[in-house]
Design an enzyme around this catalytic site. Structure first.
Site, PDB file in Angstrom:
ATOM      1  CG  ASN A 169      -1.892   1.115   1.285  1.00  0.00           C
ATOM      2  OD1 ASN A 169      -1.635   2.185   0.738  1.00  0.00           O
ATOM      3  ND2 ASN A 169      -3.014   0.891   1.951  1.00  0.00           N
ATOM      4  CE  LYS A 199      -1.944  -0.110   5.564  1.00  0.00           C
ATOM      5  NZ  LYS A 199      -1.850  -1.480   6.096  1.00  0.00           N
ATOM      6  CD  GLU A 219      -3.243  -9.621   6.210  1.00  0.00           C
ATOM      7  OE1 GLU A 219      -4.407  -9.956   6.478  1.00  0.00           O
ATOM      8  OE2 GLU A 219      -2.883  -8.454   6.017  1.00  0.00           O
ATOM      9  CG  ASP A 255      -2.854  -6.341   9.643  1.00  0.00           C
ATOM     10  OD1 ASP A 255      -2.898  -6.314   8.399  1.00  0.00           O
ATOM     11  OD2 ASP A 255      -3.717  -6.903  10.336  1.00  0.00           O
ATOM     12  CG  PHE A 313      -6.030   3.868   2.183  1.00  0.00           C
ATOM     13  CD1 PHE A 313      -5.189   4.736   2.856  1.00  0.00           C
ATOM     14  CD2 PHE A 313      -6.215   2.589   2.709  1.00  0.00           C
ATOM     15  CE1 PHE A 313      -4.539   4.340   4.025  1.00  0.00           C
ATOM     16  CE2 PHE A 313      -5.569   2.178   3.878  1.00  0.00           C
ATOM     17  CZ  PHE A 313      -4.739   3.061   4.534  1.00  0.00           C
ATOM     18  N   GLY A 314      -9.411   3.235   1.682  1.00  0.00           N
ATOM     19  CA  GLY A 314     -10.203   2.356   2.531  1.00  0.00           C
ATOM     20  C   GLY A 314     -11.410   3.043   3.145  1.00  0.00           C
ATOM     21  CG  ASP A 329      -8.891   7.312   5.180  1.00  0.00           C
ATOM     22  OD1 ASP A 329      -8.855   6.921   6.367  1.00  0.00           O
ATOM     23  OD2 ASP A 329      -7.873   7.440   4.477  1.00  0.00           O
ATOM     24  CG  HIS A 387      -5.209   4.104  12.668  1.00  0.00           C
ATOM     25  ND1 HIS A 387      -5.612   5.153  11.890  1.00  0.00           N
ATOM     26  CD2 HIS A 387      -5.158   3.034  11.819  1.00  0.00           C
ATOM     27  CE1 HIS A 387      -5.829   4.743  10.646  1.00  0.00           C
ATOM     28  NE2 HIS A 387      -5.547   3.459  10.581  1.00  0.00           N
TER      29      HIS A 387
HETATM   30  P1  IMP Z   1      -4.495  -3.587   6.107  1.00  0.00           P
HETATM   31  O1  IMP Z   1      -4.727  -5.072   6.098  1.00  0.00           O
HETATM   32  O2  IMP Z   1      -3.666  -3.125   7.219  1.00  0.00           O
HETATM   33  O3  IMP Z   1      -4.019  -3.052   4.785  1.00  0.00           O
HETATM   34  O4  IMP Z   1      -5.870  -2.852   6.358  1.00  0.00           O
HETATM   35  C1  IMP Z   1      -7.094  -3.507   6.314  1.00  0.00           C
HETATM   36  C2  IMP Z   1      -8.174  -2.615   5.771  1.00  0.00           C
HETATM   37  O5  IMP Z   1      -8.467  -1.641   6.763  1.00  0.00           O
HETATM   38  C3  IMP Z   1      -7.790  -1.863   4.511  1.00  0.00           C
HETATM   39  O6  IMP Z   1      -8.235  -2.542   3.373  1.00  0.00           O
HETATM   40  C4  IMP Z   1      -8.566  -0.596   4.650  1.00  0.00           C
HETATM   41  O7  IMP Z   1      -9.823  -0.758   4.067  1.00  0.00           O
HETATM   42  C5  IMP Z   1      -8.732  -0.429   6.144  1.00  0.00           C
HETATM   43  N1  IMP Z   1      -7.787   0.573   6.662  1.00  0.00           N
HETATM   44  C6  IMP Z   1      -6.591   0.378   7.254  1.00  0.00           C
HETATM   45  N2  IMP Z   1      -6.017   1.542   7.590  1.00  0.00           N
HETATM   46  C7  IMP Z   1      -6.869   2.495   7.158  1.00  0.00           C
HETATM   47  C8  IMP Z   1      -6.826   3.915   7.190  1.00  0.00           C
HETATM   48  O8  IMP Z   1      -5.880   4.575   7.650  1.00  0.00           O
HETATM   49  N3  IMP Z   1      -7.891   4.528   6.659  1.00  0.00           N
HETATM   50  C9  IMP Z   1      -8.949   3.868   6.108  1.00  0.00           C
HETATM   51  N4  IMP Z   1      -9.033   2.566   6.050  1.00  0.00           N
HETATM   52  C10 IMP Z   1      -7.988   1.871   6.569  1.00  0.00           C
END
Ligand code: IMP
Length: 193
Positions: free
Chosen positions: A12, A15, A39, A68, A143-144, A146, A172
């Site tokens: 990502n 990140k 994972e 994560d 992203f995600g 947000d 976070h």
């Molecule tokens: P990951 O496995 O750590 O990449 O995160 C899991 C999921 O949580 C991602 O696909 C995002 O949808 C969501 N996520 C993680 N961190 C964020 C953030 O900072 N903002 C928004 N969504 C997040």
């Protein structure tokens, strides 16, 4: 103190951008190791991060960290939590808003876990930010999840409506990164590399 370089194993790029901004304040450089992390299935983000970091180390043999994160919604008993990435891929923000449509209690938090692994040592750091799930999707930054997360420490905007410096002031991930950076600075990490 000399500049320290550590690898960040992640797929990502957002990140990486967020992490670079924070770690440079501590004179720590990161090199992006673009990779899809392995994972395990677990209800605990820390276990998932440790497993991914150790697998990435076995593959690359470089001092690295992984991160994560997950969104935990109180009214849904913490769902999607460790399943956040799958839930985002499958039902996305609209799906979560749909699940939450009937609920007044919209309390949620993001948790981030960083796991650093150097082969000899694995250490973890956690950060959290509390807020609420919005009623609708707002904003195109980040992203995600947000666009549906309104941090308590903000002014009512979602993370999706905040630019990267506004988000990283309270996120976070920033909180976990700062704990990690403090540890790097106060430890002779050459012992573990
Ligand atoms: P990951 O496995 O750590 O990449 O995160 C899991 C999921 O949580 C991602 O696909 C995002 O949808 C969501 N996520 C993680 N961190 C964020 C953030 O900072 N903002 C928004 N969504 C997040």
């Amino acid at each position: 103190m000399d500049r320290i370089t550590i690898f960040f194993a992640t797929g990502n790029i957002v990140k990486v951008e967020e992490a670079e901004r924070i770690l440079k304040e501590y004179n720590i450089s990161i090199l992006h190791l673009p990779m899809k992390l392995l994972e395990i299935q677990s209800e605990n983000l820390e276990e998932i991060a440790v497993f991914s970091a150790q697998k990435a180390w076995a593959d690359q043999e470089k001092p690295l960290f992984v991160e994560d994160a997950g969104l935990f919604i109180k009214r849904l008993n913490g769902f999607p939590g460790p399943y956040s990435s799958y839930v985002f891929k499958t039902i996305s923000n609209e799906g979560v808003l749909g699940l939450m449509a009937q609920y007044e209690d919209r309390i949620a938090y993001f948790q981030s876990v960083i796991a650093f692994c150097s082969g000899k040592k694995t250490v973890t750091f956690k950060g959290e930010v509390y807020g609420k799930i919005s009623r609708e999707r707002r904003g195109n930054f980040g992203f995600g999840f947000d666009p549906i997360f309104i941090p308590d420490e903000g002014d009512g905007r979602t993370f999706g409506e905040m630019n990267i410096s506004e988000k990283t002031a309270i996120s976070h991930r920033t909180r976990a990164l700062r704990k990690f950076a403090e540890w790097v600075k106060s430890t002779d990490i050459s012992k573990f590399i």
